[in-house]
Design an enzyme around this catalytic site. Sequence first.
Site, PDB file in Angstrom:
ATOM      1  N   HIS A 132       0.869  -1.181   0.000  1.00  0.00           N
ATOM      2  CA  HIS A 132       0.000   0.000   0.000  1.00  0.00           C
ATOM      3  C   HIS A 132       0.911   1.237   0.000  1.00  0.00           C
ATOM      4  O   HIS A 132       2.027   1.177   0.511  1.00  0.00           O
ATOM      5  CB  HIS A 132      -0.839  -0.059   1.290  1.00  0.00           C
ATOM      6  CG  HIS A 132      -1.857   1.019   1.430  1.00  0.00           C
ATOM      7  ND1 HIS A 132      -1.559   2.266   1.913  1.00  0.00           N
ATOM      8  CD2 HIS A 132      -3.184   1.027   1.183  1.00  0.00           C
ATOM      9  CE1 HIS A 132      -2.661   2.996   1.960  1.00  0.00           C
ATOM     10  NE2 HIS A 132      -3.668   2.271   1.524  1.00  0.00           N
TER      11      HIS A 132
ATOM     12  N   ASP B  74       3.287  -4.445   7.978  1.00  0.00           N
ATOM     13  CA  ASP B  74       2.044  -3.702   7.798  1.00  0.00           C
ATOM     14  C   ASP B  74       0.897  -4.693   8.040  1.00  0.00           C
ATOM     15  O   ASP B  74       0.617  -5.549   7.212  1.00  0.00           O
ATOM     16  CB  ASP B  74       1.994  -3.126   6.377  1.00  0.00           C
ATOM     17  CG  ASP B  74       0.660  -2.450   6.079  1.00  0.00           C
ATOM     18  OD1 ASP B  74      -0.266  -2.550   6.906  1.00  0.00           O
ATOM     19  OD2 ASP B  74       0.544  -1.833   5.003  1.00  0.00           O
TER      20      ASP B  74
ATOM     21  N   GLN C 243      -4.383  -5.154   7.046  1.00  0.00           N
ATOM     22  CA  GLN C 243      -5.397  -6.110   6.578  1.00  0.00           C
ATOM     23  C   GLN C 243      -5.379  -7.416   7.351  1.00  0.00           C
ATOM     24  O   GLN C 243      -6.418  -8.076   7.471  1.00  0.00           O
ATOM     25  CB  GLN C 243      -5.214  -6.384   5.075  1.00  0.00           C
ATOM     26  CG  GLN C 243      -5.421  -5.164   4.198  1.00  0.00           C
ATOM     27  CD  GLN C 243      -6.785  -4.506   4.377  1.00  0.00           C
ATOM     28  OE1 GLN C 243      -7.737  -5.128   4.836  1.00  0.00           O
ATOM     29  NE2 GLN C 243      -6.879  -3.240   4.036  1.00  0.00           N
TER      30      GLN C 243
ATOM     31  N   LYS D  23     -10.490  -0.670  10.556  1.00  0.00           N
ATOM     32  CA  LYS D  23     -10.651  -1.851   9.702  1.00  0.00           C
ATOM     33  C   LYS D  23     -11.016  -3.089  10.511  1.00  0.00           C
ATOM     34  O   LYS D  23     -11.070  -4.202   9.988  1.00  0.00           O
ATOM     35  CB  LYS D  23      -9.354  -2.111   8.930  1.00  0.00           C
ATOM     36  CG  LYS D  23      -9.026  -1.030   7.911  1.00  0.00           C
ATOM     37  CD  LYS D  23      -7.764  -1.374   7.168  1.00  0.00           C
ATOM     38  CE  LYS D  23      -7.201  -0.227   6.384  1.00  0.00           C
ATOM     39  NZ  LYS D  23      -8.015   0.199   5.252  1.00  0.00           N
TER      40      LYS D  23
ATOM     41  N   CYS E 285      -5.063   2.741  -3.378  1.00  0.00           N
ATOM     42  CA  CYS E 285      -3.801   3.252  -2.803  1.00  0.00           C
ATOM     43  C   CYS E 285      -2.672   2.245  -2.972  1.00  0.00           C
ATOM     44  O   CYS E 285      -1.825   2.079  -2.078  1.00  0.00           O
ATOM     45  CB  CYS E 285      -3.957   3.638  -1.332  1.00  0.00           C
ATOM     46  SG  CYS E 285      -5.239   4.840  -1.046  1.00  0.00           S
TER      47      CYS E 285
HETATM   48  N1  C6P Z   1      -6.269   0.393   2.759  1.00  0.00           N
HETATM   49  C1  C6P Z   1      -8.127   0.132   1.226  1.00  0.00           C
HETATM   50  O1  C6P Z   1      -9.212   0.466   0.760  1.00  0.00           O
HETATM   51  P1  C6P Z   1      -5.001   3.684   6.944  1.00  0.00           P
HETATM   52  O2  C6P Z   1      -5.637   4.444   5.814  1.00  0.00           O
HETATM   53  O3  C6P Z   1      -3.810   4.415   7.487  1.00  0.00           O
HETATM   54  O4  C6P Z   1      -5.969   3.267   7.989  1.00  0.00           O
HETATM   55  O5  C6P Z   1      -4.472   2.304   6.328  1.00  0.00           O
HETATM   56  C2  C6P Z   1      -3.498   2.324   5.334  1.00  0.00           C
HETATM   57  C3  C6P Z   1      -3.261   0.948   4.791  1.00  0.00           C
HETATM   58  C4  C6P Z   1      -2.016   0.372   4.967  1.00  0.00           C
HETATM   59  N2  C6P Z   1      -1.752  -0.871   4.522  1.00  0.00           N
HETATM   60  C5  C6P Z   1      -2.684  -1.605   3.898  1.00  0.00           C
HETATM   61  C6  C6P Z   1      -2.332  -2.997   3.460  1.00  0.00           C
HETATM   62  C7  C6P Z   1      -3.954  -1.080   3.690  1.00  0.00           C
HETATM   63  O6  C6P Z   1      -4.863  -1.828   3.074  1.00  0.00           O
HETATM   64  C8  C6P Z   1      -4.248   0.236   4.134  1.00  0.00           C
HETATM   65  C9  C6P Z   1      -5.589   0.866   3.874  1.00  0.00           C
HETATM   66  C10 C6P Z   1      -7.611   0.833   2.465  1.00  0.00           C
HETATM   67  O7  C6P Z   1      -7.449  -0.776   0.744  1.00  0.00           O
HETATM   68  C11 C6P Z   1      -7.766   2.310   2.363  1.00  0.00           C
HETATM   69  S1  C6P Z   1      -6.724   3.043   1.138  1.00  0.00           S
END
Ligand code: C6P
Length: 419
Positions: A134, A211, A214, A237, A376
């Site tokens: 991401h 990370d 997910q 999430k 993203c």
């Molecule tokens: N992916 C998606 O629709 P945040 O936005 O900081 O809570 O999470 C960022 C992030 C980091 N790593 C992974 C693997 C992610 O999937 C995400 C967030 C969402 O896929 C929003 S872009």
Amino acid sequence: MAVMTLARTPSVAPTVAAIREDFPILQRQVHGRPLIYLDNTASTQKPVQVLDAMDRYYRELHANVHRGVHTLSEEATAAYENARLRIARFINAPSPKEVILTRNTTESLNLVAYTWGRANLHPGDEVLITEMEHHSNIVPWQIICEMTGATLRYVPITPGGDLDMEALEGLLTERTRVFAFTAMSNVLGTINPVSDLVKRAHAVGAIAVVDGAQAVPTMATDVQALNADFLAFSGHKMLGPTGIGVVYGRRRLLEAMPPFLGGGDMIREVKMSGSRWNELPYKFEAGTPAIAETIGLGAAVDYLTTLGMDWVLEHERELTTYAWGRLQEVEGLRILGPGPSERGGLLAFVLGDVHPHDVAAILDQDGIAVRAGHHCAQPIHDHYGITATTRASFYVYNTEEEVDRLVLALYKAKALFDL
Ligand code: C6P
């Protein structure tokens, strides 16, 4: 006030019908149709238990934390720190001092890149990430490499959507200082072998940054078993509110790192000539924190713990396997990433040459929420030579009937576009 509506014990499997009753938003209609929420990878919905915990905090306990000696401040501090303790237990962190509360995964990864990176990266060093990251696990490393003169390298993926382990062998060297990778791809659904990757990073003397945005919502996470140096994830999430995230960090590393942001709460002493830092975890938590959101995340991890993370994973697996089979019936639809038994609960796909935004807009007319775009994660879309996908993603409240409705709506989209 709503109470826990699920009558269950750990030995009784939860039922999706009972779970759904805890989510008020699932009663809503969209365009006159019952909402089918399949955008869980972007953000999940919230059960009454989380909403009530936050509501109660504001109605009965609100005051700033760590600052007052009055009753409300002490009660708010206790509720806040108690939530941190439950979050720490949820990932089996050795101590709540190693659980830093941030705004989200993005801020967590930036915290590590800026503070650890600025102190430890030099020209000639290498930072290794993967092609399936991401943007929040790419851009901070790009910035820190630019600032320090370190070099950023990427592990490629195989045609099946897994990390290319042979290429990894060659890329992990004694020059690698950091190996930062996602535990689960938000586009391919690929589940990476985290403890094996951590072992490989440590074998060359690199730190491992995971990370978990997910993976943590989907599967039981034990940072001690994984042996990761840092693990980042977001509350929103995993049934919690927005505005609260976590970075777990190994104590020895956190203690050696400079602070991220400066201000109130992160200091022990401030003089005009300079300052000394507070102990962990406060050294990394400048300013008034997201108190209600932390309490909400505490309630979310309680809810998931009651369901049982093994049940959560199994439910997502079953539903994803079912959805995979049903989507394969739709001619012209291509799913990205590995097979259903090896992936998380999301399916990103292309439908002929119909633009994913058009697919999502048609599904929305039937009350079905999916995400369309690059999610993203542009480099992984570039890898496949596409700019966007449509993505359906599942969580604890989704059902096979909802997948059937999705498939029907996709046939409608096909007919509209003459596919
Ligand atoms: N992916 C998606 O629709 P945040 O936005 O900081 O809570 O999470 C960022 C992030 C980091 N790593 C992974 C693997 C992610 O999937 C995400 C967030 C969402 O896929 C929003 S872009």
